[in-house]
Design an enzyme around this catalytic site. Structure first.
Site, PDB file in Angstrom:
ATOM      1  N   ASP A 134       0.818  -1.220   0.000  1.00 59.79           N
ATOM      2  CA  ASP A 134       0.000   0.000   0.000  1.00 59.79           C
ATOM      3  C   ASP A 134       0.844   1.259   0.000  1.00 59.79           C
ATOM      4  O   ASP A 134       0.324   2.346  -0.250  1.00 59.79           O
ATOM      5  CB  ASP A 134      -0.932   0.021   1.225  1.00 59.79           C
ATOM      6  CG  ASP A 134      -1.990  -1.051   1.113  1.00 59.79           C
ATOM      7  OD1 ASP A 134      -2.629  -1.373   2.116  1.00 59.79           O
ATOM      8  OD2 ASP A 134      -2.146  -1.591   0.002  1.00 59.79           O
TER       9      ASP A 134
ATOM     10  N   ARG B 120     -11.305   7.391  -0.073  1.00 60.01           N
ATOM     11  CA  ARG B 120     -11.634   6.076   0.495  1.00 60.01           C
ATOM     12  C   ARG B 120     -10.660   5.711   1.612  1.00 60.01           C
ATOM     13  O   ARG B 120     -10.980   4.910   2.481  1.00 60.01           O
ATOM     14  CB  ARG B 120     -11.568   5.000  -0.593  1.00 60.01           C
ATOM     15  CG  ARG B 120     -12.633   5.165  -1.664  1.00 60.01           C
ATOM     16  CD  ARG B 120     -12.630   4.001  -2.614  1.00 60.01           C
ATOM     17  NE  ARG B 120     -12.752   2.736  -1.886  1.00 60.01           N
ATOM     18  CZ  ARG B 120     -12.647   1.557  -2.465  1.00 60.01           C
ATOM     19  NH1 ARG B 120     -12.385   1.470  -3.758  1.00 60.01           N
ATOM     20  NH2 ARG B 120     -12.769   0.440  -1.766  1.00 60.01           N
TER      21      ARG B 120
HETATM   22  C1  EPZ Z   1      -5.911  -6.143   2.207  1.00 58.37           C
HETATM   23  O1  EPZ Z   1      -6.545  -6.529   0.994  1.00 58.37           O
HETATM   24  C2  EPZ Z   1      -6.016  -4.631   2.269  1.00 58.37           C
HETATM   25  N1  EPZ Z   1      -7.436  -4.238   2.297  1.00 58.37           N
HETATM   26  C3  EPZ Z   1      -5.327  -4.015   1.058  1.00 58.37           C
HETATM   27  O2  EPZ Z   1      -5.364  -2.605   1.203  1.00 58.37           O
HETATM   28  C4  EPZ Z   1      -3.860  -4.452   1.058  1.00 58.37           C
HETATM   29  O3  EPZ Z   1      -3.233  -3.953  -0.094  1.00 58.37           O
HETATM   30  C5  EPZ Z   1      -3.795  -5.991   1.054  1.00 58.37           C
HETATM   31  O4  EPZ Z   1      -4.521  -6.502   2.197  1.00 58.37           O
HETATM   32  C6  EPZ Z   1      -2.367  -6.498   1.133  1.00 58.37           C
HETATM   33  O5  EPZ Z   1      -1.741  -6.009   2.282  1.00 58.37           O
HETATM   34  C7  EPZ Z   1      -8.097  -4.288   3.472  1.00 58.37           C
HETATM   35  O6  EPZ Z   1      -7.574  -4.698   4.494  1.00 58.37           O
HETATM   36  C8  EPZ Z   1      -9.517  -3.809   3.430  1.00 58.37           C
HETATM   37  P1  EPZ Z   1      -4.835 -10.081   0.331  1.00 58.37           P
HETATM   38  P2  EPZ Z   1      -6.843  -8.103   0.712  1.00 58.37           P
HETATM   39  O7  EPZ Z   1      -5.975 -11.036   0.438  1.00 58.37           O
HETATM   40  O8  EPZ Z   1      -7.208  -8.778   1.979  1.00 58.37           O
HETATM   41  C9  EPZ Z   1      -4.272 -12.836  -3.496  1.00 58.37           C
HETATM   42  C10 EPZ Z   1      -5.748  -0.411   0.584  1.00 58.37           C
HETATM   43  O9  EPZ Z   1      -5.091   0.275  -0.210  1.00 58.37           O
HETATM   44  N2  EPZ Z   1      -5.452 -13.576  -3.022  1.00 58.37           N
HETATM   45  O10 EPZ Z   1      -3.764 -10.096   1.387  1.00 58.37           O
HETATM   46  O11 EPZ Z   1      -7.785  -8.194  -0.429  1.00 58.37           O
HETATM   47  C11 EPZ Z   1      -4.638 -11.439  -3.974  1.00 58.37           C
HETATM   48  O12 EPZ Z   1      -5.053 -11.494  -5.336  1.00 58.37           O
HETATM   49  C12 EPZ Z   1      -6.082  -1.837   0.219  1.00 58.37           C
HETATM   50  O13 EPZ Z   1      -6.137  -0.043   1.723  1.00 58.37           O
HETATM   51  C13 EPZ Z   1      -5.831 -14.732  -3.707  1.00 58.37           C
HETATM   52  O14 EPZ Z   1      -5.216 -15.127  -4.692  1.00 58.37           O
HETATM   53  O15 EPZ Z   1      -5.401  -8.587   0.248  1.00 58.37           O
HETATM   54  C14 EPZ Z   1      -3.366 -10.674  -3.798  1.00 58.37           C
HETATM   55  O16 EPZ Z   1      -2.539 -10.892  -4.931  1.00 58.37           O
HETATM   56  C15 EPZ Z   1      -5.711  -2.150  -1.208  1.00 58.37           C
HETATM   57  N3  EPZ Z   1      -6.927 -15.427  -3.278  1.00 58.37           N
HETATM   58  C16 EPZ Z   1      -2.701 -11.342  -2.585  1.00 58.37           C
HETATM   59  O17 EPZ Z   1      -3.376 -12.590  -2.387  1.00 58.37           O
HETATM   60  C17 EPZ Z   1      -7.653 -15.024  -2.167  1.00 58.37           C
HETATM   61  O18 EPZ Z   1      -8.632 -15.701  -1.797  1.00 58.37           O
HETATM   62  C18 EPZ Z   1      -2.846 -10.537  -1.295  1.00 58.37           C
HETATM   63  O19 EPZ Z   1      -4.206 -10.246  -1.134  1.00 58.37           O
HETATM   64  C19 EPZ Z   1      -7.248 -13.852  -1.490  1.00 58.37           C
HETATM   65  C20 EPZ Z   1      -6.138 -13.148  -1.926  1.00 58.37           C
END
Ligand code: EPZ
Length: 424
Positions: free
Chosen positions: A301, A393
């Site tokens: 982020d 946001r």
């Molecule tokens: C959280 O998103 C945050 N959002 C994101 O912040 C942050 O960038 C991200 O974690 C990583 O730190 C909130 O907490 C609301 P992930 P999240 O699941 O949970 C893949 C901001 O700017 N993945 O850790 O969606 C995914 O595609 C936002 O505030 C799968 O493949 O992130 C990504 O490449 C943006 N399958 C990686 O894991 C799944 O089922 C990390 O995603 C889930 C995720």
């Protein structure tokens, strides 16, 4: 609209973390009694989540960053589609509603500008806990008379999947172990909140979390912790303008990777118990390599905001984005301001330039938008950032926060270009 070139000076208190508040608001639906949350940031995503809770039947109030949720009146577990479309992190409601009420229906979350963002880990974990999952016509319906504890292992340490499964496990039958769990501070904070509700959780913040399901969760009062991404963004704002800024209500330990990299550019960073202070230096040094990674690595982020700083550093920095597949949309906008950046797949080569020049640029997601504001603060002349609703946001009144530190920034209603032309 930003007039660049003014070093930022002053002291600012950092507001509560969006990414802590969202899962905690979802967890509030599991309580039997009223939940009170303080220091809840006044952000678009938060108000969407509050509207979703109201849509489910909960009584919810928001006054001066205090939220009171009365979950006793919840009468539906259908997350309204139009609200789901506004914010994909409403997916956090699956675990809580399924474990508390035995059913949940959400519309499949779309991807967004930073990547496809699948939820396969969430669904796989819930299925392992006994949920029946039907995925049709763009909706996902889950049901379970009572979730059963399971041994879950995440392919990637996903923040959302860890949070969803931890919440689901809190009211499941028996013990759940989440392996390769995310270790972000928001996970620890959610676990502490759930524990106050009566949950039994061990190991949050490490890579294995053990949850012993209980029969009911009661009530809690909780103060949301400070936003580490907003903190990092403001530290970079001070560094990129060569100013001197002191931030209060911060947790330095949550930002070790960012502080380390800031110091590598030659910026002075002083850490106190809940204070971080930055003194910008005249010249910035490029950084050999920054690689985003799950916590405690460098946070994805802050990749875009930090790149804004590197565009003005002496030398070439290499930035690789390993978490999301498409998180360089800010690069073309920074190039419009004179930055010299080459992108090869998920690696950006940032060659520092002597100065950036103001331009009309466009935010594509909340952190890319923040990066453009930071670049505008340092650029010579006027920068107009369009589509600032993205920034709203994740940052509370970003122009007011920056003005408190002496920045020359206003929020206008006119289209940027006409304003720039008016500037002559
Ligand atoms: C959280 O998103 C945050 N959002 C994101 O912040 C942050 O960038 C991200 O974690 C990583 O730190 C909130 O907490 C609301 P992930 P999240 O699941 O949970 C893949 C901001 O700017 N993945 O850790 O969606 C995914 O595609 C936002 O505030 C799968 O493949 O992130 C990504 O490449 C943006 N399958 C990686 O894991 C799944 O089922 C990390 O995603 C889930 C995720």
């Amino acid at each position: 609209m930003i007039e660049g070139g003014t070093p930022l000076f002053g002291t600012l208190r950092v507001h509560g973390a969006k990414n802590s508040a969202l899962p905690i608001l979802a967890a509030a639906t599991m309580a039997r009694e009223q939940v009170v949350l303080t220091d809840v940031p006044d952000l678009e995503d938060i108000h969407v989540m509050l509207d979703i809770l109201r849509g489910l039947g909960a009584q919810v109030s928001y006054q001066r960053r205090t939220v009171v949720v009365n979950p006793r009146t919840i009468h539906s577990t259908d997350v309204p589609e139009h609200l789901m479309r506004l914010m994909r992190s409403s997916i956090f409601l699956m675990g809580p509603l399924l474990s508390r009420f035995g059913t949940v229906r959400v519309s499949k979350p779309g991807g967004c500008t930073i990547g496809s963002r699948p939820i396969d880990f969430h669904l796989k974990g819930l299925a392992q806990m006994g949920a029946q999952i039907v995925d049709r016509h763009g909706f996902i319906e889950c049901s379970a008379s009572r979730l059963q504890g399971a041994q879950v292992f995440l392919d990637l340490p996903s923040v959302g999947a860890t949070e969803n499964l931890m919440m689901a496990a809190a009211l499941a039958e028996g013990e759940t172990v989440i392996g390769n769990a995310a270790r972000e501070p928001e996970i620890r904070e959610l676990a502490l909140f759930l524990t106050q509700l009566g949950a039994r959780i061990r190991g949050a913040g490490e890579d294995t979390i053990v949850i012993r399901g209980v029969d009911r969760l009661d009530s809690a009062e909780w103060g949301i912790g400070p936003d580490r991404v907003v903190t990092g963004t403001l530290l970079i704002a001070a560094a990129v303008t060569g100013g001197h800024v002191r931030l209060q209500n911060v947790r330095p330990g949550d930002l070790t990777a960012v502080v380390t990299k800031l110091r590598e550019t030659g910026v002075q960073v002083l850490a106190g118990h809940d204070i971080l202070e930055v003194k910008g230096s005249g010249s910035l040094q490029a950084i050999e390599r920054i690689q985003t990674a799950p916590y405690p690595g460098f946070p994805t982020d802050l990749q875009a905001p930090f790149m804004a700083l590197l565009t003005l550093a002496n030398g070439t920095s290499v930035v690789s984005e390993t978490v999301f597949e498409d998180r360089f949309k800010h690069v073309s906008e920074l190039q419009r301001m004179g930055a010299s950046i080459k992108v090869d797949l998920r690696t950006a080569f940032v060659r520092g330039v002597h100065e950036l020049t103001g331009a009309a640029v466009e935010a594509t997601d909340l952190r890319a938008g923040a990066a453009l504001v930071l670049a505008g603060l340092a650029a010579s002349g006027t920068t107009v950032v369009e589509r600032v609703f993205h920034i709203d946001r994740g940052y509370e009144n970003i122009e007011l926060q920056l003005r408190e530190l002496g920045a020359r920034v206003v929020r206008t209603r006119q289209a940027g270009v006409s304003v720039l032309q008016a500037e002559g």
